[in-house]
Write a protein that holds these residues in place. Structure first.
Motif: not given
Length: 116
Positions: A25-41, A50-52, A104-109
């Motif tokens: 469950a934590a891995l799925v949450t981790f992946c979805l949050l990463q993808i969402f944040i990088v897509a929004k940024m 980097g996500i991979i 990923w937020i500061p990395v993307a910024i």
């Protein structure tokens, strides 16, 4: 919530199985949050690569945690000792999953600032 953190109604063999469920469950949450944040940024190919890499590192750490719990269950720890370690590992697992994805937020910024 009590059934998640306590070992009511289960034998000592329940901790390794339960930690595996939390890891999934934590891995799925981790992946979805990463993808969402990088897509929004406005993520680029480099950020998606980097996500991979981050997911691969998470999988290696998750397997090590699973092995740890298999060994802990075979050890001679008391039920209270196992429960305490289980709660601590759950807090660390979910904290690392959520905070790791938010990094990923500061990395993307910074990436957007440097490369447009």
């Amino acid at each position: 919530m009590a059934t998640i953190l306590d070992d009511r109604g289960q034998g000592r063999t329940g901790y390794a199985k339960r930690i595996s469920s939390h890891l999934a469950a934590a891995l799925v949450t981790f992946c979805l949050l990463q993808i969402f944040i990088v897509a929004k940024m406005g993520g680029s190919l480099a950020l998606h690569l980097g996500i991979i890499i981050a997911i691969g590192g998470y999988a290696v750490a998750a397997r090590a945690l699973e092995r740890r719990w298999q060994m802990l269950e075979q050890g001679g720890l008391s039920r209270g000792g196992l429960a305490l370690r289980f709660r601590r590992d759950l807090l660390q697992l979910w904290g690392a999953s959520l905070v790791g994805a938010l990094l990923w937020i500061p990395v993307a910024i910074i990436f957007r600032f440097l490369f447009g």
